[in-house]
Scaffold this motif. Structure first.
Motif, PDB file in Angstrom:
ATOM      1  N   ASP A 157       0.848  -1.182   0.000  1.00 30.03           N
ATOM      2  CA  ASP A 157       0.000   0.000   0.000  1.00 30.03           C
ATOM      3  C   ASP A 157       0.888   1.237   0.000  1.00 30.03           C
ATOM      4  O   ASP A 157       1.822   1.355   0.802  1.00 30.03           O
ATOM      5  N   ASN A 164      -0.827  -4.604   0.316  1.00 25.07           N
ATOM      6  CA  ASN A 164      -2.068  -4.050  -0.226  1.00 25.07           C
ATOM      7  C   ASN A 164      -3.148  -5.119  -0.334  1.00 25.07           C
ATOM      8  O   ASN A 164      -2.938  -6.287   0.028  1.00 25.07           O
ATOM      9  N   ARG A 165      -4.307  -4.714  -0.837  1.00 26.98           N
ATOM     10  CA  ARG A 165      -5.456  -5.629  -0.896  1.00 26.98           C
ATOM     11  C   ARG A 165      -5.157  -6.825  -1.809  1.00 26.98           C
ATOM     12  O   ARG A 165      -5.555  -7.957  -1.523  1.00 26.98           O
ATOM     13  N   ARG A 166      -4.457  -6.582  -2.891  1.00 27.93           N
ATOM     14  CA  ARG A 166      -4.113  -7.679  -3.793  1.00 27.93           C
ATOM     15  C   ARG A 166      -3.248  -8.714  -3.083  1.00 27.93           C
ATOM     16  O   ARG A 166      -3.485  -9.918  -3.206  1.00 27.93           O
ATOM     17  N   PHE A 168      -3.139  -9.235   0.099  1.00 27.49           N
ATOM     18  CA  PHE A 168      -4.001  -9.894   1.081  1.00 27.49           C
ATOM     19  C   PHE A 168      -4.789 -11.025   0.439  1.00 27.49           C
ATOM     20  O   PHE A 168      -4.837 -12.147   0.968  1.00 27.49           O
ATOM     21  N   ASP A 169      -5.419 -10.748  -0.691  1.00 26.01           N
ATOM     22  CA  ASP A 169      -6.243 -11.763  -1.350  1.00 26.01           C
ATOM     23  C   ASP A 169      -5.416 -12.976  -1.769  1.00 26.01           C
ATOM     24  O   ASP A 169      -5.855 -14.128  -1.615  1.00 26.01           O
ATOM     25  N   ALA A 231      -2.163  -6.112   6.425  1.00 24.51           N
ATOM     26  CA  ALA A 231      -2.470  -5.448   5.159  1.00 24.51           C
ATOM     27  C   ALA A 231      -3.441  -4.298   5.384  1.00 24.51           C
ATOM     28  O   ALA A 231      -4.197  -4.275   6.363  1.00 24.51           O
ATOM     29  N   ARG A 232      -3.397  -3.350   4.463  1.00 23.01           N
ATOM     30  CA  ARG A 232      -4.448  -2.329   4.430  1.00 23.01           C
ATOM     31  C   ARG A 232      -5.566  -2.891   3.572  1.00 23.01           C
ATOM     32  O   ARG A 232      -5.393  -3.128   2.373  1.00 23.01           O
ATOM     33  N   TYR A 233      -6.711  -3.088   4.197  1.00 23.41           N
ATOM     34  CA  TYR A 233      -7.823  -3.755   3.530  1.00 23.41           C
ATOM     35  C   TYR A 233      -8.610  -2.785   2.664  1.00 23.41           C
ATOM     36  O   TYR A 233      -9.190  -3.159   1.659  1.00 23.41           O
ATOM     37  N   GLY A 234      -8.615  -1.521   3.067  1.00 23.15           N
ATOM     38  CA  GLY A 234      -9.334  -0.495   2.309  1.00 23.15           C
ATOM     39  C   GLY A 234      -9.719   0.656   3.208  1.00 23.15           C
ATOM     40  O   GLY A 234     -10.208   0.439   4.321  1.00 23.15           O
ATOM     41  N   GLU A 237      -9.632   0.664   7.108  1.00 23.03           N
ATOM     42  CA  GLU A 237      -9.743  -0.715   7.583  1.00 23.03           C
ATOM     43  C   GLU A 237      -8.481  -1.511   7.232  1.00 23.03           C
ATOM     44  O   GLU A 237      -7.945  -1.406   6.130  1.00 23.03           O
ATOM     45  N   ASP A 302     -15.736 -10.155   9.396  1.00 18.83           N
ATOM     46  CA  ASP A 302     -16.460  -8.931   9.087  1.00 18.83           C
ATOM     47  C   ASP A 302     -17.726  -8.829   9.933  1.00 18.83           C
ATOM     48  O   ASP A 302     -18.091  -7.744  10.413  1.00 18.83           O
TER      49      ASP A 302
END
Length: 328
Positions: A157, A164-166, A168-169, A231-234, A237, A302
């Motif tokens: 990020d 980053n989110r990618r 994380f996934d 990770a930074r999820y968004g 968050e 969540d």
């Protein structure tokens, strides 16, 4: 037939030519002693030729501990050891055609770390006896740093430096499959900065970015197992993946994260929860199986995070059963 004088002249010409090549070059004889150390090599390493000619101490120009250089491996006929010495290298299928490798070098004399691309090629006489090995060096530091920067942009990020989110996934899917094969539990934390919109509205977006970076740093300090990923999820968050972890282990990490952020005592005068920045955390753990997917673990965390917010924020709420999603 070439005369001995012609042969000697050709040899002298070749040595002089190599001395003035713009490519840093040195040559070892069959006893691994330096017989040529050209001017470009002197400039690159900061080591004058007279200090290494006739010795086997050429490694001192590149490393602070004794080890073989690529030319040594050619002389010794042991290219299979390249895995232990070089970050990147060609397959040593045929040593007669030379070796190619890349590596970070500490360069003790010039006191700077360089990424060098290295080629080492043997020279044989007419009977096939090894006469010498020529090693050439190319400084690829700028290119390597640029490549590393691009790779970092792809997985990190830009604001916080966390994954980053990618990333994380990709990590989530990989660890889900791994934990499923191993038959071990896997946990996730979803972390939300409480009333962050109010923080931005009160202090401005630059201060908001500073707040997110501070929270990310605290998160990173508390997630220190090599297998875990923060990770930074968004937005405001964040998320933490913890392979081989049960719910108790996840809650222990969540408590540490909350304590670390509270210890920073970041003022948040507009918060409806406290006078400083606080976190809401949803924790979930599952034993991966064919009955569920990795997305179910995220959904469970969540749902727990949603309940933490509904119950007043600034708290950790957990679930270890996907069925609890129905309560959210």
């Amino acid at each position: 037939m070439p005369t001995s004088r012609n042969t000697e002249s050709a040899h002298v010409f070749a040595v002089r030519l190599m001395q003035h090549l713009v490519v840093p070059t040195f040559v070892l004889n069959a006893e691994r002693r330096v017989i040529i150390w050209n001017k470009a090599c002197e400039r690159l390493t900061g080591v004058p030729a007279h200090e290494v000619i006739g010795t086997t101490n050429h490694w001192r120009a590149f490393y602070d501990q004794e080890r073989h250089c690529l030319a040594d491996l050619v002389v010794l006929g042991c290219p299979d050891t390249m895995d232990q010495l070089y970050v990147t290298h060609t397959e040593p299928s045929d040593c007669a055609h030379g070796l190619r490798a890349e590596n970070w070098c500490v360069m003790p004399q010039v006191k700077k770390r360089l990424y060098l691309a290295v080629d080492a090629g043997p020279i044989y006489d007419e009977e096939g006896n090894l006469l010498a090995v020529v090693e050439t060096l190319r400084d690829q530091t700028e290119q390597k740093l640029a490549q590393m920067a691009l790779q970092s942009l792809a997985v990190k990020d830009g604001l916080t430096g966390l994954a980053n989110r990618r990333s994380f996934d990709e990590k989530l899917e990989a660890e889900w499959l791994h934990n499923q094969r191993e038959g071990t539990s896997m946990a996730i934390l979803l972390v939300d900065v409480d009333h962050f919109k109010l923080y931005n509205d009160t202090y401005g977006h630059q201060k908001g970015d500073t707040c997110l970076k501070a929270v990310a740093a605290a998160l990173d300090q508390q997630v220190f197992r090599p297998a875990d990923l923060a990770a930074r999820y968004g937005g405001e968050e964040f998320a933490v993946i913890m392979p081989n972890t049960d719910l108790d282990g996840a809650l222990h990490v969540a408590d540490r994260i909350q304590e670390a952020v509270q210890a920073m005592n970041l003022p948040h005068g507009a918060s409806l929860t406290a006078e400083c920045v606080t976190l809401s955390i949803g924790a979930a753990a599952l034993l991966p199986s064919d009955d569920h997917a990795a997305a179910d673990l995220v959904a469970a965390a969540d749902a727990a995070l949603y309940r933490a917010k509904r119950q007043g924020r600034n708290r950790v709420v957990c679930t270890d059963r996907v069925e609890e999603l129905a309560e959210a």
